[in-house]
Design an enzyme around this catalytic site. Structure first.
Site, mmCIF file in Angstrom:
data_model
loop_
_atom_site.group_PDB
_atom_site.id
_atom_site.type_symbol
_atom_site.label_atom_id
_atom_site.label_comp_id
_atom_site.label_asym_id
_atom_site.label_seq_id
_atom_site.Cartn_x
_atom_site.Cartn_y
_atom_site.Cartn_z
ATOM 1 N N HIS A 133 0.836 -1.192 0.000
ATOM 2 C CA HIS A 133 0.000 0.000 0.000
ATOM 3 C C HIS A 133 0.880 1.255 0.000
ATOM 4 O O HIS A 133 2.098 1.162 0.178
ATOM 5 C CB HIS A 133 -0.929 0.025 1.222
ATOM 6 C CG HIS A 133 -0.218 0.004 2.527
ATOM 7 N ND1 HIS A 133 -0.147 -1.113 3.324
ATOM 8 C CD2 HIS A 133 0.475 0.957 3.173
ATOM 9 C CE1 HIS A 133 0.549 -0.844 4.403
ATOM 10 N NE2 HIS A 133 0.944 0.415 4.335
HETATM 11 P P1 TYD Z 1 -0.876 -2.111 7.787
HETATM 12 O O1 TYD Z 1 -0.533 -0.676 7.971
HETATM 13 O O2 TYD Z 1 -1.489 -2.521 6.471
HETATM 14 O O3 TYD Z 1 0.414 -3.014 8.082
HETATM 15 P P2 TYD Z 1 1.696 -3.395 7.187
HETATM 16 O O4 TYD Z 1 2.123 -2.164 6.438
HETATM 17 O O5 TYD Z 1 2.695 -3.863 8.199
HETATM 18 O O6 TYD Z 1 1.295 -4.494 6.261
HETATM 19 O O7 TYD Z 1 -1.825 -2.566 8.982
HETATM 20 C C1 TYD Z 1 -2.128 -3.922 9.194
HETATM 21 C C2 TYD Z 1 -3.423 -4.004 9.980
HETATM 22 O O8 TYD Z 1 -3.256 -3.401 11.252
HETATM 23 C C3 TYD Z 1 -4.573 -3.302 9.300
HETATM 24 O O9 TYD Z 1 -5.735 -4.121 9.433
HETATM 25 C C4 TYD Z 1 -4.778 -2.044 10.085
HETATM 26 C C5 TYD Z 1 -4.206 -2.370 11.449
HETATM 27 N N1 TYD Z 1 -3.524 -1.196 12.080
HETATM 28 C C6 TYD Z 1 -4.070 -0.635 13.223
HETATM 29 O O10 TYD Z 1 -5.109 -1.077 13.745
HETATM 30 N N2 TYD Z 1 -3.428 0.436 13.804
HETATM 31 C C7 TYD Z 1 -2.292 0.955 13.282
HETATM 32 O O11 TYD Z 1 -1.720 1.940 13.813
HETATM 33 C C8 TYD Z 1 -1.762 0.363 12.097
HETATM 34 C C9 TYD Z 1 -0.504 0.927 11.454
HETATM 35 C C10 TYD Z 1 -2.412 -0.715 11.522
#
Ligand code: TYD
Length: 135
Positions: A51
């Protein structure tokens, strides 16, 4: 123009006693830190990320293990980075598509400029390319 770059945190201490590194908002971190989170136990075959964030800026740190990061900026510039020491951090500017892979023992610490908001996420690569690249 903001580009990804590696931050080298000072390692204060010695091999005999161990080290401490320090992060400070608007000093060696180029934004005001609003949220800190960490990821761990990520299986070796999983690619996280996938993303871009519209506003959020981040610093990623491999507190333990190795993290390999692929970035494509809003200018269409692609780069690969290996985080393999807790004294380094990687700055990821807004509107950068990013993917991360982790060694089995990796613990990733993230300093973020914004609180979590799903509306800040672009999770469709074609939409990222169409709407946001070269802004
Ligand atoms: P994401 O930012 O997509 O993680 P990565 O970049 O490591 O793949 O977030 C993963 C999941 O965690 C998504 O369902 C949203 C949740 N999340 C939160 O609840 N709080 C947060 O501060 C973050 C960054 C993610």
């Amino acid at each position: 123009m903001k580009n990804p770059y590696l931050i080298n945190f000072d390692s204060i201490g010695s091999r005999q006693l161990g080290f401490i590194s320090v992060a400070e908002s608007l000093k060696n971190i180029p934004f005001s830190i609003k949220r800190v989170y960490w990821t761990y136990y990520t299986p070796h075959d999983v690619i996280r990320g996938g993303h871009a964030n519209i506003e959020k800026e981040m610093i990623l740190i491999a507190i333990a293990g190795n993290i390999s990061v692929e970035i494509e900026t809003k200018h269409g510039v692609k780069s690969n980075h290996l985080l393999n020491t807790p004294s380094n951090g990687l700055y990821i500017p807004p509107l950068s598509w990013h993917n991360m892979k982790y060694s089995h023992n990796a613990v990733q610490l993230v300093f973020a400029s914004n609180i979590y908001s799903e509306s800040d996420y672009i999770r469709d690569y074609e939409e990222f390319k169409r709407k946001y690249i070269n802004q």
